[in-house]
Design an enzyme around this catalytic site. Structure first.
Site, PDB file in Angstrom:
ATOM      1  N   CYS A 242       0.821  -1.227   0.000  1.00 49.40           N
ATOM      2  CA  CYS A 242       0.000   0.000   0.000  1.00 49.40           C
ATOM      3  C   CYS A 242       0.844   1.261   0.000  1.00 49.40           C
ATOM      4  CB  CYS A 242      -0.904  -0.017   1.224  1.00 49.40           C
ATOM      5  SG  CYS A 242      -1.643  -1.610   1.487  1.00 49.40           S
TER       6      CYS A 242
ATOM      7  N   ASN B 203     -10.314  -1.014   0.616  1.00 49.66           N
ATOM      8  CA  ASN B 203      -8.868  -0.821   0.597  1.00 49.66           C
ATOM      9  C   ASN B 203      -8.329  -1.385  -0.716  1.00 49.66           C
ATOM     10  OD1 ASN B 203      -6.121  -1.189   0.867  1.00 49.66           O
ATOM     11  ND2 ASN B 203      -6.245  -1.657   3.053  1.00 49.66           N
TER      12      ASN B 203
ATOM     13  N   HIS C 248      -3.403   6.674   2.223  1.00 52.23           N
ATOM     14  CA  HIS C 248      -3.863   5.344   1.806  1.00 52.23           C
ATOM     15  C   HIS C 248      -5.192   5.067   2.500  1.00 52.23           C
ATOM     16  CE1 HIS C 248      -4.340   1.147   1.152  1.00 52.23           C
ATOM     17  NE2 HIS C 248      -3.861   0.765   2.323  1.00 52.23           N
TER      18      HIS C 248
HETATM   19  O1  LIG Z   1     -11.909  -2.829  14.196  1.00 56.47           O
HETATM   20  C1  LIG Z   1     -11.429  -3.957  13.964  1.00 56.47           C
HETATM   21  O2  LIG Z   1     -11.614  -4.965  14.672  1.00 56.47           O
HETATM   22  C2  LIG Z   1     -10.505  -4.109  12.757  1.00 56.47           C
HETATM   23  C3  LIG Z   1      -9.101  -3.783  13.248  1.00 56.47           C
HETATM   24  C4  LIG Z   1      -8.121  -4.017  12.119  1.00 56.47           C
HETATM   25  N1  LIG Z   1      -8.510  -3.282  10.910  1.00 56.47           N
HETATM   26  C5  LIG Z   1      -7.521  -2.956  10.025  1.00 56.47           C
HETATM   27  C6  LIG Z   1      -6.194  -3.078  10.389  1.00 56.47           C
HETATM   28  C7  LIG Z   1      -5.215  -2.746   9.460  1.00 56.47           C
HETATM   29  C8  LIG Z   1      -5.592  -2.306   8.213  1.00 56.47           C
HETATM   30  C9  LIG Z   1      -4.592  -1.994   7.196  1.00 56.47           C
HETATM   31  C10 LIG Z   1      -4.535  -2.803   6.065  1.00 56.47           C
HETATM   32  C11 LIG Z   1      -3.591  -2.555   5.089  1.00 56.47           C
HETATM   33  C12 LIG Z   1      -3.512  -3.423   3.897  1.00 56.47           C
HETATM   34  O3  LIG Z   1      -3.626  -2.627   2.774  1.00 56.47           O
HETATM   35  C13 LIG Z   1      -2.718  -1.474   5.199  1.00 56.47           C
HETATM   36  C14 LIG Z   1      -2.779  -0.660   6.323  1.00 56.47           C
HETATM   37  C15 LIG Z   1      -3.712  -0.934   7.330  1.00 56.47           C
HETATM   38 CL1  LIG Z   1      -3.749   0.061   8.728  1.00 56.47          CL
HETATM   39  C16 LIG Z   1      -6.936  -2.180   7.926  1.00 56.47           C
HETATM   40  N2  LIG Z   1      -7.869  -2.502   8.837  1.00 56.47           N
HETATM   41  C17 LIG Z   1      -9.898  -3.384  10.460  1.00 56.47           C
HETATM   42  C18 LIG Z   1     -10.896  -3.200  11.591  1.00 56.47           C
END
Ligand SMILES: O=C(O)C1CCN(c2ccc(-c3cc(CO)ccc3Cl)cn2)CC1
Length: 319
Positions: A109, A276, A246
């Site tokens: 990313c 994403n 991002h």
């Molecule tokens: O609230 C919750 O339980 C969940 C907690 C975890 N979450 C996340 C965590 C990490 C990412 C993420 C992914 C990438 C990959 O491109 C890059 C950068 C990031 Cl910061 C996206 N979401 C979703 C909700």
């Protein structure tokens, strides 16, 4: 280096949170409140190079430029059509950019920011390049794994850039960093070597993510990266008109704005529409902000990517 044109393209097929809740144990309410995502675009047979070709053709048409006038094509992607040929080489062939050197850049990313930084260093004065983030992440998703399946979408975005022949670069500063000791916190497409010879052709593994660890990484390292890039650019973060981050998670963007003590309005968000899209998320957002008239020539823009690697990168440019 300066931005001449921006463009984006996403597959037509929209998958809503409600449709996903029919497939796995999740809900629109959970996805919306925890990520900000309402829907995502999913390829129905279009490849990563198909999406990138669409963006490339839009950029050339907007600029009234022939493909033969492009010196360099870099595609930032974590979901290439294949190991070889590169997706960028396929694009070069499809659009007839016979004089362009073409290669892919893999930094998940952060790929689009890493690619802009690389191209800025490679282009000679007067030369032009296509810098495209393109992803078909849907082919790497385990659609039974609700911790990752609800997060990602497909799409492509890109810019046509030109190296100035006179005057200073429009790229004022940057900061790139890689944290390989956390490499296993986020992976996709993992391959395994033969354990006995001969063996079957390897398959690629789906996304795995330690969400808590990546989330913590992002909320700490993105503000630091922005501050270091602003310092190198000789600007204050208050001077920056727009932060194109991002689109990984809406709450992370809230956190970054808060840590920088800046108005959340300077951080446009379109994750609700696309999910994403990894390396494609910033150029898609960039193209949309230009299209909507929210970004004007002369604005100071910070582009920040963060994710697999783990990697982070910020570029500050005068649009
Ligand atoms: O609230 C919750 O339980 C969940 C907690 C975890 N979450 C996340 C965590 C990490 C990412 C993420 C992914 C990438 C990959 O491109 C890059 C950068 C990031 Cl910061 C996206 N979401 C979703 C909700």
């Amino acid at each position: 280096m300066r931005i001449l044109e921006t463009a984006s393209y996403v597959p037509a097929r929209v998958v809503t949170n409600d449709e996903l809740s029919q497939l796995m144990d999740t809900s629109d309410e959970w996805i919306t409140t925890r990520t900000g995502i309402k829907q995502r675009h999913i390829s129905q047979g279009e490849t990563t190079s198909d999406l990138a070709v669409n963006v490339a053709n839009q950029l050339l048409a907007k600029a009234g430029l022939a493909a033969e006038q492009v010196a360099l094509i870099v595609v930032a992607t974590m979901s290439p059509d294949s190991y070889t040929p590169s997706t960028a080489a396929i694009v070069q062939g499809q659009i007839g950019a016979t004089k362009a050197v073409a290669f892919d850049l893999s930094a998940a990313c952060s790929g689009f920011v890493y690619a802009l930084h690389t191209v800025e260093r490679l282009l000679n004065p007067g030369q032009r390049a296509l810098v495209i983030g393109s992803e078909v992440l849907s082919k790497l998703i385990d659609w039974q794994d609700r911790t990752t399946a609800v997060l990602f979408g497909d799409g492509a975005g890109g810019v046509l850039v030109e190296q100035e022949t006179t005057g200073p670069s429009h790229v004022l500063g940057e900061h790139l960093a890689t944290f390989g000791d956390q490499a296993d916190q986020l992976s996709a497409g993992q391959t395994t070597p033969l354990t006995s010879f001969p063996g079957p052709v390897t398959k690629v593994a789906p996304f795995t993510m330690n969400g808590r660890a990546v989330y913590r990484f992002a909320t700490h390292e993105v503000p630091t990266s922005i501050r270091l890039a602003a310092q190198q650019a000789g600007v204050t973060i208050g001077d920056i008109d727009a932060f194109l981050l991002h689109q990984a998670n809406a709450r992370i963007i809230d956190q970054v704005a808060k840590r920088l003590q800046l108005d959340r309005q300077r951080f446009p968000v379109n994750i609700s529409e696309y999910g994403n899209t990894s390396a494609a998320s910033e150029p898609i957002l960039f193209a949309e902000e230009v299209q909507k008239g929210h970004l004007r020539r002369g604005d100071l823009v910070a582009l920040s990517g963060f994710g697999g690697g783990l990697t982070v990168g910020t570029l500050i440019l005068r649009y």
